[in-house]
Write an enzyme that holds these catalytic residues in place. Sequence first.
Site, PDB file in Angstrom:
ATOM      1  N   HIS A  62      -3.733  12.908   0.455  1.00  0.00           N
ATOM      2  CA  HIS A  62      -3.707  11.779   1.388  1.00  0.00           C
ATOM      3  C   HIS A  62      -3.337  10.458   0.717  1.00  0.00           C
ATOM      4  O   HIS A  62      -3.581   9.392   1.265  1.00  0.00           O
ATOM      5  CB  HIS A  62      -5.063  11.651   2.094  1.00  0.00           C
ATOM      6  CG  HIS A  62      -5.405  12.839   2.934  1.00  0.00           C
ATOM      7  ND1 HIS A  62      -6.697  13.207   3.229  1.00  0.00           N
ATOM      8  CD2 HIS A  62      -4.591  13.762   3.535  1.00  0.00           C
ATOM      9  CE1 HIS A  62      -6.684  14.297   3.967  1.00  0.00           C
ATOM     10  NE2 HIS A  62      -5.424  14.657   4.163  1.00  0.00           N
TER      11      HIS A  62
ATOM     12  N   CYS B 239       5.676  -1.486   0.981  1.00  0.00           N
ATOM     13  CA  CYS B 239       6.092  -2.243   2.157  1.00  0.00           C
ATOM     14  C   CYS B 239       6.996  -1.378   3.033  1.00  0.00           C
ATOM     15  O   CYS B 239       7.393  -0.276   2.666  1.00  0.00           O
ATOM     16  CB  CYS B 239       6.804  -3.537   1.754  1.00  0.00           C
ATOM     17  SG  CYS B 239       8.547  -3.326   1.294  1.00  0.00           S
TER      18      CYS B 239
ATOM     19  N   CYS C  41      10.758  -8.083  -1.361  1.00  0.00           N
ATOM     20  CA  CYS C  41      11.519  -8.511  -0.179  1.00  0.00           C
ATOM     21  C   CYS C  41      11.866  -9.992  -0.270  1.00  0.00           C
ATOM     22  O   CYS C  41      12.963 -10.407   0.130  1.00  0.00           O
ATOM     23  CB  CYS C  41      10.721  -8.216   1.097  1.00  0.00           C
ATOM     24  SG  CYS C  41      10.643  -6.466   1.548  1.00  0.00           S
TER      25      CYS C  41
ATOM     26  N   GLY D 221     -23.770  21.142   4.737  1.00  0.00           N
ATOM     27  CA  GLY D 221     -23.546  20.912   6.153  1.00  0.00           C
ATOM     28  C   GLY D 221     -22.397  21.735   6.695  1.00  0.00           C
ATOM     29  O   GLY D 221     -21.675  22.406   5.958  1.00  0.00           O
TER      30      GLY D 221
END
Length: 364
Positions: free
Chosen positions: A157, A165, A228, A299
Amino acid sequence: MRVSVPTIPDAVLRTANSQQRRISPAVAVERISHFLSKGDAAVITGAGVSVDSGIRAYRGEKGSYLNPNYKPIFYHELMEPTARGVGFRQRYWLRSFLGYPPVRDAQPNPIHYSLAALQYAAVAPEIITQNVDGLHHKAIKHVWDEPRRNQGILELHGALHRVRCSHDHSIGRQKFQDMLAQANPGWKAFLDDLERTGARPRTNPDGDVVLPEGTRYDQFIVPDCPSCLREKRLNSMLKPEVIFFGESISKEVKDRSFDIVDSHERLFVVGTTLATFSAYRLVKHAIQKRKPVMLLNVGPTRADQLLGIETIEIPAGAVMRDVVKAVLGDEAERNTVIAQMLESGVVKTPPDGYDDPMPRPAGL
């Protein structure tokens, strides 16, 4: 566009009975070490692996979100090229500005070092992690350089320590943190006060924090991408190199994750509910390939509805050091690198009071 936050199916939560599945540490060590001794394993890790480093998990032992008011920003919101998108980015980057330092400064715990020892010993050479905190890298960086770590650790991930950007320019996260601080001196002073007093915001695994109602996100300045600007273009559409809800994992990362599972004899899953499909599908794939799968977690998990998984329900931190010693035998002591790993690691409990937002400074 409608995008949902991944959850564990209600049917699994209704039938889960954690107490019936609990076993003693000695039995857990025996079963896990036996599993890992039968062939090389790929490893999948989740947020539960980093809890002992002081980073809070998303879900508790009952499988539900620890923060019932959790409202993530979705990818399409963060990157929306409108005034509404500007607002989402102001909200995200203010919360991330305050929440990033605890993740940045977190240190590996004994689970990270135990898995690093198994990597180093070629018992479990490759780790697929859902975590974005970089702690698997920290645990083995003293013996593996960055190219070797990138080969052995797949961040499914993404990672918080990089920013990109909308024109695909990359910025180091600390550099961008400094840019945010310079553009927002009032919030920098507040963050400095927190760090000076030792206070820490309650932080999600993705670096997000909870701020109180009435916080003026619209006053927070998100600086433009410096690359940029050099191209004479204003562009404040930036995001960390993390996969947001509603964003797809790249084909390269997806293909590599399947290749890792395919190239090992078995799959060891640690500290995850597998609620996100990107990890869950890897477990399903391993089962379809008739590979042995073991799941170590506390769990219920999304995989509880699957057949062919051996489940161990006990905190990983209670057993993983002993697992490494059982698997490696005398080598765990003779090999100085592994011996050092097994003596390393912090144990730091995340702060209580998850639902209590941090105070907002006056005037901000």
